[in-house]
Every structure is written in C-alpha cells, then in structure tokens.
Scaffold this motif. Structure first.
Motif, PDB file in Angstrom:
ATOM      1  N   ARG A   7       3.750  22.795  -4.762  1.00 51.46           N
ATOM      2  CA  ARG A   7       3.217  21.491  -5.154  1.00 51.46           C
ATOM      3  C   ARG A   7       4.325  20.517  -5.520  1.00 51.46           C
ATOM      4  O   ARG A   7       4.151  19.302  -5.390  1.00 51.46           O
ATOM      5  CB  ARG A   7       2.272  21.634  -6.347  1.00 51.46           C
ATOM      6  N   ILE A   8       5.456  21.027  -5.996  1.00 50.61           N
ATOM      7  CA  ILE A   8       6.586  20.171  -6.356  1.00 50.61           C
ATOM      8  C   ILE A   8       7.402  19.794  -5.119  1.00 50.61           C
ATOM      9  O   ILE A   8       7.771  18.634  -4.930  1.00 50.61           O
ATOM     10  CB  ILE A   8       7.486  20.881  -7.392  1.00 50.61           C
ATOM     11  N   ILE A   9       7.680  20.773  -4.267  1.00 45.32           N
ATOM     12  CA  ILE A   9       8.599  20.577  -3.144  1.00 45.32           C
ATOM     13  C   ILE A   9       7.970  19.791  -1.995  1.00 45.32           C
ATOM     14  O   ILE A   9       8.617  18.919  -1.401  1.00 45.32           O
ATOM     15  CB  ILE A   9       9.125  21.942  -2.658  1.00 45.32           C
ATOM     16  N   THR A  10       6.718  20.063  -1.661  1.00 54.67           N
ATOM     17  CA  THR A  10       6.096  19.434  -0.492  1.00 54.67           C
ATOM     18  C   THR A  10       6.075  17.908  -0.567  1.00 54.67           C
ATOM     19  O   THR A  10       6.491  17.248   0.385  1.00 54.67           O
ATOM     20  CB  THR A  10       4.682  19.989  -0.258  1.00 54.67           C
ATOM     21  N   PRO A  11       5.651  17.293  -1.666  1.00 56.96           N
ATOM     22  CA  PRO A  11       5.683  15.829  -1.703  1.00 56.96           C
ATOM     23  C   PRO A  11       7.102  15.255  -1.614  1.00 56.96           C
ATOM     24  O   PRO A  11       7.300  14.167  -1.090  1.00 56.96           O
ATOM     25  CB  PRO A  11       5.054  15.474  -3.063  1.00 56.96           C
ATOM     26  N   GLN A  12       8.084  16.014  -2.102  1.00 57.24           N
ATOM     27  CA  GLN A  12       9.465  15.540  -2.005  1.00 57.24           C
ATOM     28  C   GLN A  12       9.905  15.450  -0.556  1.00 57.24           C
ATOM     29  O   GLN A  12      10.682  14.566  -0.194  1.00 57.24           O
ATOM     30  CB  GLN A  12      10.388  16.457  -2.788  1.00 57.24           C
ATOM     31  N   ILE A  13       9.442  16.353   0.282  1.00 49.64           N
ATOM     32  CA  ILE A  13       9.783  16.313   1.705  1.00 49.64           C
ATOM     33  C   ILE A  13       9.212  15.053   2.349  1.00 49.64           C
ATOM     34  O   ILE A  13       9.885  14.369   3.114  1.00 49.64           O
ATOM     35  CB  ILE A  13       9.260  17.567   2.425  1.00 49.64           C
ATOM     36  N   ARG A  71       0.853  -1.195   0.000  1.00 48.50           N
ATOM     37  CA  ARG A  71       0.000   0.000   0.000  1.00 48.50           C
ATOM     38  C   ARG A  71       0.880   1.233   0.000  1.00 48.50           C
ATOM     39  O   ARG A  71       1.934   1.257   0.614  1.00 48.50           O
ATOM     40  CB  ARG A  71      -0.891   0.047   1.233  1.00 48.50           C
ATOM     41  N   HIS A  72       0.423   2.240  -0.692  1.00 50.53           N
ATOM     42  CA  HIS A  72       1.132   3.520  -0.677  1.00 50.53           C
ATOM     43  C   HIS A  72       0.913   4.183   0.673  1.00 50.53           C
ATOM     44  O   HIS A  72      -0.197   4.175   1.203  1.00 50.53           O
ATOM     45  CB  HIS A  72       0.632   4.448  -1.788  1.00 50.53           C
ATOM     46  N   ARG A  73       1.967   4.734   1.199  1.00 55.63           N
ATOM     47  CA  ARG A  73       1.856   5.428   2.473  1.00 55.63           C
ATOM     48  C   ARG A  73       1.213   6.782   2.242  1.00 55.63           C
ATOM     49  O   ARG A  73       1.684   7.558   1.425  1.00 55.63           O
ATOM     50  CB  ARG A  73       3.263   5.606   3.059  1.00 55.63           C
ATOM     51  N   ARG A  74       0.141   7.055   2.930  1.00 61.21           N
ATOM     52  CA  ARG A  74      -0.571   8.327   2.769  1.00 61.21           C
ATOM     53  C   ARG A  74       0.052   9.373   3.663  1.00 61.21           C
ATOM     54  O   ARG A  74       0.427   9.103   4.794  1.00 61.21           O
ATOM     55  CB  ARG A  74      -2.034   8.151   3.128  1.00 61.21           C
ATOM     56  N   MET A  75       0.147  10.579   3.126  1.00 54.20           N
ATOM     57  CA  MET A  75       0.672  11.690   3.896  1.00 54.20           C
ATOM     58  C   MET A  75      -0.390  12.177   4.874  1.00 54.20           C
ATOM     59  O   MET A  75      -1.570  12.235   4.523  1.00 54.20           O
ATOM     60  CB  MET A  75       1.041  12.848   2.971  1.00 54.20           C
ATOM     61  N   PRO A  76       0.015  12.531   6.085  1.00 59.31           N
ATOM     62  CA  PRO A  76      -0.950  13.133   7.007  1.00 59.31           C
ATOM     63  C   PRO A  76      -1.462  14.448   6.424  1.00 59.31           C
ATOM     64  O   PRO A  76      -0.670  15.317   6.054  1.00 59.31           O
ATOM     65  CB  PRO A  76      -0.139  13.365   8.274  1.00 59.31           C
ATOM     66  N   ARG A  77      -2.741  14.559   6.299  1.00 59.17           N
ATOM     67  CA  ARG A  77      -3.343  15.697   5.609  1.00 59.17           C
ATOM     68  C   ARG A  77      -2.997  17.047   6.256  1.00 59.17           C
ATOM     69  O   ARG A  77      -2.591  17.972   5.568  1.00 59.17           O
ATOM     70  CB  ARG A  77      -4.843  15.505   5.546  1.00 59.17           C
ATOM     71  N   ALA A  78      -3.152  17.156   7.566  1.00 60.46           N
ATOM     72  CA  ALA A  78      -2.880  18.427   8.240  1.00 60.46           C
ATOM     73  C   ALA A  78      -1.400  18.784   8.147  1.00 60.46           C
ATOM     74  O   ALA A  78      -1.048  19.937   7.876  1.00 60.46           O
ATOM     75  CB  ALA A  78      -3.319  18.351   9.704  1.00 60.46           C
ATOM     76  N   GLU A  79      -0.543  17.798   8.340  1.00 59.72           N
ATOM     77  CA  GLU A  79       0.897  18.058   8.270  1.00 59.72           C
ATOM     78  C   GLU A  79       1.303  18.488   6.863  1.00 59.72           C
ATOM     79  O   GLU A  79       2.128  19.383   6.684  1.00 59.72           O
ATOM     80  CB  GLU A  79       1.666  16.802   8.681  1.00 59.72           C
ATOM     81  N   TYR A  80       0.719  17.852   5.863  1.00 62.37           N
ATOM     82  CA  TYR A  80       1.005  18.220   4.472  1.00 62.37           C
ATOM     83  C   TYR A  80       0.667  19.687   4.221  1.00 62.37           C
ATOM     84  O   TYR A  80       1.458  20.428   3.652  1.00 62.37           O
ATOM     85  CB  TYR A  80       0.205  17.324   3.518  1.00 62.37           C
TER      86      TYR A  80
END
Length: 70
Positions: free
Chosen positions: A61-67, A8-17
């Motif tokens: 939008r590019i940098i945040t998922p990389q973190i 399963r893909h690990r989901r990012m915590p919504r609030a933290e994102y």
C-alpha cells in the motif's frame, strides 16, 4: 476567452494499479516472513502482533502509489 480548468488529480488506472500492487505484495510476503522468522530468534520484534500478511500488505500500500506518482 476560456475559463481556467480546475486542477484535477490524475487517477491511477485501476487494473494497472492492482497488477503492480499484487506483484509488490507477492515480493513483500517472503521478505516479511523472513523478517518475522528473524524476529523470533533475535531481539528485534519489527513486525509485531499484526503478522506477516499485514506487514506485506502495508508495504504494498505504501510502495504502489509511489510508483504511480513518479
């Protein structure tokens, strides 16, 4: 025996994102504005017609998922 669980893909915590996204957007906005102003006087048109806010939003939008994937 246990069956293998599908990966399963690990989901990012919504609030933290959104906290990280907001911080990166806030930092990117003045930088995008500076680039836009420099483009007015120089030959470079790197930000183009879409504008300062669009450029800063795209960078966030590019940098945040990389973190989160690191």
């Amino acid at each position: 025996m246990h069956e293998a669980q599908p990966h399963r893909h690990r989901r990012m915590p919504r609030a933290e994102y959104w906290v990280y996204f907001s911080l990166i957007f806030a930092i990117s906005l003045p930088l995008a504005l500076a680039m836009w102003l420099a483009g007015l006087v120089g030959p470079s048109r790197r930000i183009g017609e879409r504008g300062v806010i669009h450029h800063a939003w795209s960078q966030a939008r590019i940098i945040t998922p990389q973190i989160f994937s690191a």
